[in-house]
Enzyme design. Structure first.
Site, PDB file in Angstrom:
ATOM      1  N   THR A  12       0.828  -1.204   0.000  1.00  0.00           N
ATOM      2  CA  THR A  12       0.000   0.000   0.000  1.00  0.00           C
ATOM      3  C   THR A  12       0.863   1.254   0.000  1.00  0.00           C
ATOM      4  OG1 THR A  12      -1.813   1.186   1.076  1.00  0.00           O
ATOM      5  CG2 THR A  12      -0.216   0.176   2.533  1.00  0.00           C
TER       6      THR A  12
ATOM      7  N   GLY B 171      -2.052   6.036   6.057  1.00  0.00           N
ATOM      8  CA  GLY B 171      -2.983   5.734   7.147  1.00  0.00           C
ATOM      9  C   GLY B 171      -3.123   4.238   7.351  1.00  0.00           C
TER      10      GLY B 171
ATOM     11  N   ASN C 169      -0.831   3.973   0.954  1.00  0.00           N
ATOM     12  CA  ASN C 169      -1.684   4.753   1.844  1.00  0.00           C
ATOM     13  C   ASN C 169      -1.074   4.776   3.255  1.00  0.00           C
ATOM     14  OD1 ASN C 169      -3.711   5.290   3.825  1.00  0.00           O
ATOM     15  ND2 ASN C 169      -5.291   4.930   2.277  1.00  0.00           N
TER      16      ASN C 169
ATOM     17  N   ARG D  46     -10.508  -3.411   9.123  1.00  0.00           N
ATOM     18  CA  ARG D  46      -9.128  -3.865   8.950  1.00  0.00           C
ATOM     19  C   ARG D  46      -8.653  -4.613  10.202  1.00  0.00           C
ATOM     20  NH1 ARG D  46      -8.251  -0.457   5.641  1.00  0.00           N
ATOM     21  NH2 ARG D  46      -8.382   1.261   7.097  1.00  0.00           N
TER      22      ARG D  46
ATOM     23  N   ASP E  29      -7.888  -4.663   0.057  1.00  0.00           N
ATOM     24  CA  ASP E  29      -8.759  -3.774  -0.693  1.00  0.00           C
ATOM     25  C   ASP E  29      -9.934  -3.507   0.216  1.00  0.00           C
ATOM     26  OD1 ASP E  29      -9.126  -2.258  -3.098  1.00  0.00           O
ATOM     27  OD2 ASP E  29     -10.903  -3.468  -3.431  1.00  0.00           O
ATOM     28  N   SER E  30     -10.231  -2.255   0.356  1.00  0.00           N
ATOM     29  CA  SER E  30     -11.281  -1.912   1.298  1.00  0.00           C
ATOM     30  C   SER E  30     -12.195  -0.874   0.691  1.00  0.00           C
ATOM     31  CB  SER E  30     -10.656  -1.391   2.591  1.00  0.00           C
ATOM     32  OG  SER E  30      -9.750  -0.352   2.318  1.00  0.00           O
TER      33      SER E  30
ATOM     34  N   LYS F 297     -10.197   2.613  17.322  1.00  0.00           N
ATOM     35  CA  LYS F 297     -10.746   2.235  16.014  1.00  0.00           C
ATOM     36  C   LYS F 297     -10.324   0.805  15.650  1.00  0.00           C
ATOM     37  CE  LYS F 297     -10.488   3.332  11.121  1.00  0.00           C
ATOM     38  NZ  LYS F 297      -9.909   4.185  10.086  1.00  0.00           N
TER      39      LYS F 297
ATOM     40  N   TYR G 148     -12.876   8.261   4.702  1.00  0.00           N
ATOM     41  CA  TYR G 148     -14.266   8.576   5.021  1.00  0.00           C
ATOM     42  C   TYR G 148     -14.538   8.604   6.531  1.00  0.00           C
ATOM     43  CZ  TYR G 148     -15.392   7.674   0.067  1.00  0.00           C
ATOM     44  OH  TYR G 148     -15.462   7.720  -1.303  1.00  0.00           O
TER      45      TYR G 148
HETATM   46  P1  IMP Z   1      -8.317   1.064  -1.415  1.00  0.00           P
HETATM   47  O1  IMP Z   1      -6.987   1.673  -1.141  1.00  0.00           O
HETATM   48  O2  IMP Z   1      -8.575   0.726  -2.831  1.00  0.00           O
HETATM   49  O3  IMP Z   1      -8.604  -0.076  -0.495  1.00  0.00           O
HETATM   50  O4  IMP Z   1      -9.330   2.238  -1.120  1.00  0.00           O
HETATM   51  C1  IMP Z   1     -10.243   2.206  -0.125  1.00  0.00           C
HETATM   52  C2  IMP Z   1     -11.041   3.476  -0.037  1.00  0.00           C
HETATM   53  O5  IMP Z   1     -11.826   3.349   1.132  1.00  0.00           O
HETATM   54  C3  IMP Z   1     -10.221   4.769   0.152  1.00  0.00           C
HETATM   55  O6  IMP Z   1     -10.947   5.869  -0.332  1.00  0.00           O
HETATM   56  C4  IMP Z   1     -10.088   4.873   1.646  1.00  0.00           C
HETATM   57  O7  IMP Z   1      -9.915   6.193   2.084  1.00  0.00           O
HETATM   58  C5  IMP Z   1     -11.422   4.299   2.109  1.00  0.00           C
HETATM   59  N1  IMP Z   1     -11.201   3.603   3.375  1.00  0.00           N
HETATM   60  C6  IMP Z   1     -10.716   2.357   3.565  1.00  0.00           C
HETATM   61  N2  IMP Z   1     -10.579   2.082   4.870  1.00  0.00           N
HETATM   62  C7  IMP Z   1     -10.988   3.201   5.520  1.00  0.00           C
HETATM   63  C8  IMP Z   1     -11.052   3.543   6.903  1.00  0.00           C
HETATM   64  O8  IMP Z   1     -10.684   2.797   7.815  1.00  0.00           O
HETATM   65  N3  IMP Z   1     -11.515   4.778   7.160  1.00  0.00           N
HETATM   66  C9  IMP Z   1     -11.893   5.647   6.211  1.00  0.00           C
HETATM   67  N4  IMP Z   1     -11.841   5.399   4.920  1.00  0.00           N
HETATM   68  C10 IMP Z   1     -11.383   4.165   4.561  1.00  0.00           C
END
Ligand code: IMP
Length: 192
Positions: free
Chosen positions: A9, A13, A11, A180, A70-71, A174, A153
């Protein structure tokens, strides 16, 4: 020395949450390794997209364990949308604020705010074995942003478990109920 595990990732966060929750591994993410690995998420399910990301990372790190997730957010009143399109809900490269704005407009006047975060994890071992689990976290979409914490979000997600917004709780709090966190705990059970 702890087994190295590459989290696929970019990301920050998500990477922070994974590191905190997998203390038994030497967890590295792409940023730690100075690697850029952008793949197109062409799947139609969270599983397909997580597998695509894991396989791309495994090509770069064939001797390490690789973990990809993937979330996304499923909103009942929107028929499960944005789902796999959560990250690009307001368009490719959209910011969190733009995505949230689009979601609040889509739910304008809607009383059914029920939603859930979903996290699908795929772990690839160096011998090619696939392990996959899913975690979910139920909640409601708020009418406006609340709190200063979290990412994505979080500011508009009210957790049914915590009875407060994800934007209003610490990362530790959280993790106890997050999609997750739940997926990771399932994975740890399997790996034990
Ligand atoms: P991915 O990186 O394709 O899994 O994108 C997931 C999307 O869902 C992104 O826009 C993230 O910001 C959002 N997302 C996933 N997990 C969370 C969370 O724990 N909190 C807030 N947004 C999340």
């Amino acid at each position: 020395m702890a087994q190295r595990l590459i989290v696929a990732t970019a990301n920050a966060g998500k990477a922070r949450e994974f590191k905190k929750m997998l203390p038994a591994f030497d967890v590295c993410c792409f940023a730690d390794l100075g690697v850029h690995c952008d793949v197109e998420e062409t799947g139609t399910t969270f599983y397909e997209n997580a597998l695509i990301k894991a396989k791309a990372a495994a090509e770069l790190f064939p001797h390490d364990f690789v973990l990809a997730d993937d979330s996304g957010l499923e909103v009942d009143a929107l028929g499960g949308a944005p789902g796999v399109y959560t990250a690009r809900y307001a368009g490719e490269g959209a910011s969190d604020d733009e995505n949230i704005a689009k979601l609040l407009i889509a739910l304008n006047g809607e009383e059914n705010r029920r939603a859930r975060f979903v996290c699908r994890l795929v772990l690839l071992s160096p011998d090619g074995k696939i392990t996959s689990v899913q975690g979910e976290s139920e909640g409601r979409i708020l009418y406006e942003k609340r709190g200063e914490d979290g990412f994505g979000y979080d500011p508009v997600f009210f957790s049914e478990d915590l009875k407060k917004g994800f934007g209003e709780c610490s990362e530790e709090e959280k993790n106890t109920v997050s999609h997750r966190g739940r997926a990771l705990r399932k994975l740890m059970e399997i790996l034990r």
